[in-house]
Design an enzyme around this catalytic site. Structure first.
Site, PDB file in Angstrom:
ATOM      1  N   GLU A  80      36.032  32.700  35.371  1.00  0.00           N
ATOM      2  CA  GLU A  80      34.661  32.793  35.934  1.00  0.00           C
ATOM      3  C   GLU A  80      33.690  32.929  34.973  1.00  0.00           C
ATOM      4  O   GLU A  80      32.794  33.636  35.003  1.00  0.00           O
ATOM      5  CB  GLU A  80      34.711  33.778  37.099  1.00  0.00           C
TER       6      GLU A  80
ATOM      7  N   ASP B  60      42.243  35.420  46.447  1.00  0.00           N
ATOM      8  CA  ASP B  60      41.244  36.420  45.907  1.00  0.00           C
ATOM      9  C   ASP B  60      41.130  37.451  46.787  1.00  0.00           C
ATOM     10  O   ASP B  60      39.986  37.571  47.658  1.00  0.00           O
ATOM     11  CB  ASP B  60      39.867  36.024  45.773  1.00  0.00           C
TER      12      ASP B  60
ATOM     13  N   GLU C 251      35.005  43.920  49.872  1.00  0.00           N
ATOM     14  CA  GLU C 251      34.503  42.672  49.409  1.00  0.00           C
ATOM     15  C   GLU C 251      34.511  41.681  50.516  1.00  0.00           C
ATOM     16  O   GLU C 251      33.595  40.968  50.939  1.00  0.00           O
ATOM     17  CB  GLU C 251      34.843  41.955  48.115  1.00  0.00           C
TER      18      GLU C 251
HETATM   19  C1  GCU Z   1      36.076  38.015  42.800  1.00  0.00           C
HETATM   20  C2  GCU Z   1      34.729  38.489  42.961  1.00  0.00           C
HETATM   21  C3  GCU Z   1      33.939  38.635  41.839  1.00  0.00           C
HETATM   22  C4  GCU Z   1      34.729  39.353  40.660  1.00  0.00           C
HETATM   23  C5  GCU Z   1      35.995  38.660  40.700  1.00  0.00           C
HETATM   24  C6  GCU Z   1      36.909  39.154  39.680  1.00  0.00           C
HETATM   25  O1  GCU Z   1      35.781  36.719  42.710  1.00  0.00           O
HETATM   26  O2  GCU Z   1      33.860  37.985  44.033  1.00  0.00           O
HETATM   27  O3  GCU Z   1      32.706  39.529  41.863  1.00  0.00           O
HETATM   28  O4  GCU Z   1      34.227  39.372  39.402  1.00  0.00           O
HETATM   29  O5  GCU Z   1      36.628  38.455  41.839  1.00  0.00           O
HETATM   30  O6  GCU Z   1      37.996  39.795  40.277  1.00  0.00           O
HETATM   31  O7  GCU Z   1      36.899  39.191  38.552  1.00  0.00           O
END
Ligand code: GCU
Length: 684
Positions: free
Chosen positions: A266, A339, A367
């Site tokens: 990400e 996730d 979440e």
């Molecule tokens: C999910 C979450 C993010 C977080 C990511 C992670 O995608 O929405 O906010 O950073 O997980 O676990 O790194």
């Protein structure tokens, strides 16, 4: 005059009894008699164990308890031996855990007092996704308790110290022995002297409660804050930079635990930016930490916007590296392959990486499960994951046994939970969300505990009488049932039968099966996951589709591959099926879907009834707070049902079975409501 002071006093007592803000968590007991605690050794941890026993003692008056440090083989790690008169452990922290166990048994009127209590995992760690500006990623209970913005950033106030102490005590009471203080999307600034100094202050407070401090670090730190031209893990200057940084940290925090790293995921930097592998990056850091006994928790949460099914990517990337990680690296794997969805099959990496330390990562913060609004007890979900059989080393190779050292002798066994703690007075936003913090600690200590046992303890400790008079059995039973049903209810009204990731926008709160803004990465949008069309619904992950089933060991891959043998709870995770596919109940797939959505709504209505009936057992403040949240949950559940069914109905044009309650919302209103919230920046 006398009378009025008396009545004022009486009123104050009544208010005291009938208003609780939840700040005391499950630690509300006050001693009802005196106890004499003896130990031949003195230390800060032992002192705390003594004080806890004295302050919360519910046993016989004048009783003597001996805390004994031993060298007993049958005790592992922080394990302890408990009897009515003695707590024995090989470690000081074990004595503290034993003290809390003794108190828990008194308060819950448990009959099996004697025994050996060994922890399932050596390292039982909370991950805080706290940013240095005081916000919390996916936090729903206020601001960070560790970090403050602006001019407050480096001041350590008495209020801070009090909160950190309470936090440490709560964790120690459930066996948690490590905490990562900052977000995995880590700011490089955490490794600058000012922040490290604050980390030292926090670590000093956590230490006497047996808690080790860890930090999430940014892989590009050497170039961002170290002034180097690269962060390439094989570059000698970079290697030296990390070694020096580690030495600097250990000078401040001699028992520092190590690093948590989110790399090449990400948008976070990582070794792949320099043409290196995850193992190259992790091993370089592990080497820097090794001499001091530190570890690296390297996350396997990786996926790219490629053609490969997102559910397959972590396995594809990490399996070829199995056996190449140092022994002080533990690969941290989320419970499911995508996730933290309301329900996922377990990640196929569990049990498959036989030559690598692997630890599960659970998400305590909700979440994807209604934030701090919905009452969802997560122990049932974690129990489901831990008990899932991977078949990797024959039948009985559960995720629990593949990660706790029973099957693979990894150097460290560990488990992590993404914390739901914030600055709110009740810590977690929802009084019942405290149960998830509690449950994580208890399962990390003993991964064979059932959700039922954990709920039983928690309800008694959290809502029971503060002195050891009998709790009301009917109340405990009713609330326990509610908790144990709550996760399945959420799955039913959000995404039953294996549906997943059909949330609107990035807030991951409300329904949005339609949500697919133009230009958005496909694997961030719900249609990528549900694949609904006029013929059917679901993601084909069989051998004729993405073939994600092949990442599971036999007989699972075969079982998942065939819709007739695939458990129905995972059906649409692995299969794209026609709307009229015949389910085991005899209903069509569409009718079954409608039935599940409706049943989720009905369950939440049932929770409201149970809670309202409990009014006389709960203090007014917590009663009203939970009642209000349940009302909102009920409305939300209805919206989930209406949004999903009305949206999917557009593809199949089939009626919602007539014996089910009709939708009460219009699809266009729900879409508009969500878009308005996004425009206004709410729920983001
Ligand atoms: C999910 C979450 C993010 C977080 C990511 C992670 O995608 O929405 O906010 O950073 O997980 O676990 O790194």
């Amino acid at each position: 005059m006398k009378t009025s002071i008396f009545s004022l006093f009486f009123i104050l007592i009544c208010i005291g009894l009938h208003a609780e803000d939840g700040h005391k968590l499950w630690l509300r007991a006050q001693s009802t008699s005196t106890v004499n605690v003896e130990c031949s050794k003195q230390s800060p941890i032992i002192e705390i164990a003594k004080i806890e026993l004295q302050n919360m003692w519910q046993g016989k008056a004048g009783h003597t308890v001996v805390l004994k440090l031993a060298k007993t083989k049958k005790l592992q790690g922080d394990g302890f031996l408990l009897s009515e008169n003695q707590i024995e452990s090989n470690t000081e922290a074990g004595l503290l855990y034993g003290a809390f166990e003794m108190l828990r048994k008194q308060q819950t009127q448990s009959s099996d007092f004697n025994g050996i209590f060994n922890p399932s995992y050596d390292l039982r760690i909370l991950n805080h996704w706290d940013n240095l500006d005081g916000t919390i990623e996916r936090g729903y209970a206020g601001q960070s308790i560790f970090w403050h913005p602006g001019s407050e950033a480096f001041k350590v106030t008495q209020e801070d110290k009090k909160r950190w102490t309470e936090y440490a005590r709560a964790n120690a009471s459930i066996g948690i022995n490590g905490t990562v203080l900052n977000n995995v999307n880590a700011s490089p600034k955490i490794l600058t002297p000012e922040y490290l100094n604050r980390v030292r202050e926090i670590a000093d407070i956590l230490r006497p409660y047996g808690i080790q401090t860890y930090l999430a670090v940014n892989f590009a730190s050497p170039s961002v804050i170290g002034g180097l031209s690269t962060s390439d893990p094989l570059n000698q200057e970079v290697v030296a930079w990390w070694k020096n940084k580690v030495n600097e940290i250990y000078k401040l925090i001699p028992d520092f635990g190590g690093f948590l790293v989110k790399a090449n995921s990400e948008g976070q930097p990582g070794p792949q930016n320099f043409g290196r592998t995850h193992a190259d990056g992790a091993n370089m850091m592990a080497d820097a930490l090794k001499a001091q006994g530190g570890i690296v928790m390297w996350r396997a949460f990786v996926y790219n916007p490629s053609d490969e099914d997102r559910a397959k990517q972590a396995y594809s990337e990490f399996m070829p590296l199995d056996g190449t990680f140092s022994d002080n690296v533990i690969v941290q794997v989320k419970n499911g392959p995508i996730d933290f969805q309301p329900r996922e099959p377990f990640s196929p990496l569990f049990g498959a990486m036989k030559g690598t330390g692997v630890m599960p990562e659970f998400q305590i913060t909700q979440e994807y499960l209604g934030h701090s609004v919905h009452m969802v007890f997560l122990a049932t979900m974690w129990e489901e994951v831990l008990n899932s059989d991977t078949f990797q080393e024959g039948k009985g190779s559960t995720v629990a046994r593949c990660t706790d050292g029973s099957i693979f002798k990894q150097k460290y066994s560990a488990i992590a939970g993404v914390s739901n703690v914030g600055s709110d007075i009740n810590w977690c936003g929802h009084h019942f969300a405290q149960a998830n913090w509690y449950a994580f600690g208890r399962l990390a200590w003993d991964n064979t505990l059932t959700s039922e046992q954990i709920a039983d303890e928690w309800v008694k400790l959290t809502f029971g009488k503060v002195s050891n008079t009998e709790d009301d059995a009917d109340f405990v039973k009713a609330i326990k049932e509610l908790m144990l049903d709550s996760r399945e209810a959420a799955v039913d009204y959000m995404m039953p039968l294996g549906l997943h990731h059909i949330f609107a926008a990035h807030h991951h709160y409300g329904p949005g099966p339609w949500w697919a803004p133009s230009g958005m990465r496909k694997d961030w949008t719900p249609p990528y996951y549900h694949r609904a069309d006029s013929l059917g619904i679901g993601f084909n992950r069989t051998t004729s589709g993405s073939n994600a089933v092949s990442q599971y060991h036999q007989p699972l891959s075969q079982q998942f591959n065939d819709p007739e043998t695939c458990p129905e709870k995972y059906l649409l995770w692995f299969h794209h099926l026609p709307w009229d596919y015949k389910m085991k109940s005899g209903r069509t797939l569409w009718d079954e879907l409608c039935f599940h959505y409706d049943s989720g709504v009905q369950k939440v209505r049932g929770f409201q009834k149970i809670w309202d009936k409990s009014e006389s057992y709960v203090d007014t403040e917590r009663f009203a707070a939970v009642q209000k949240k349940l009302r909102e949950q009920s409305l939300n559940a209805q919206e989930w049902k209406d949004a999903c069914l009305l949206y999917f109905q557009q593809f199949n044009q089939l009626p919602i079975p007539y014996d089910l309650e009709r939708p009460v919302n219009k699809l266009e209103d729900l879409i508009e409501k969500d878009e308005k919230q996004i425009r206004e920046g709410r729920r983001n």
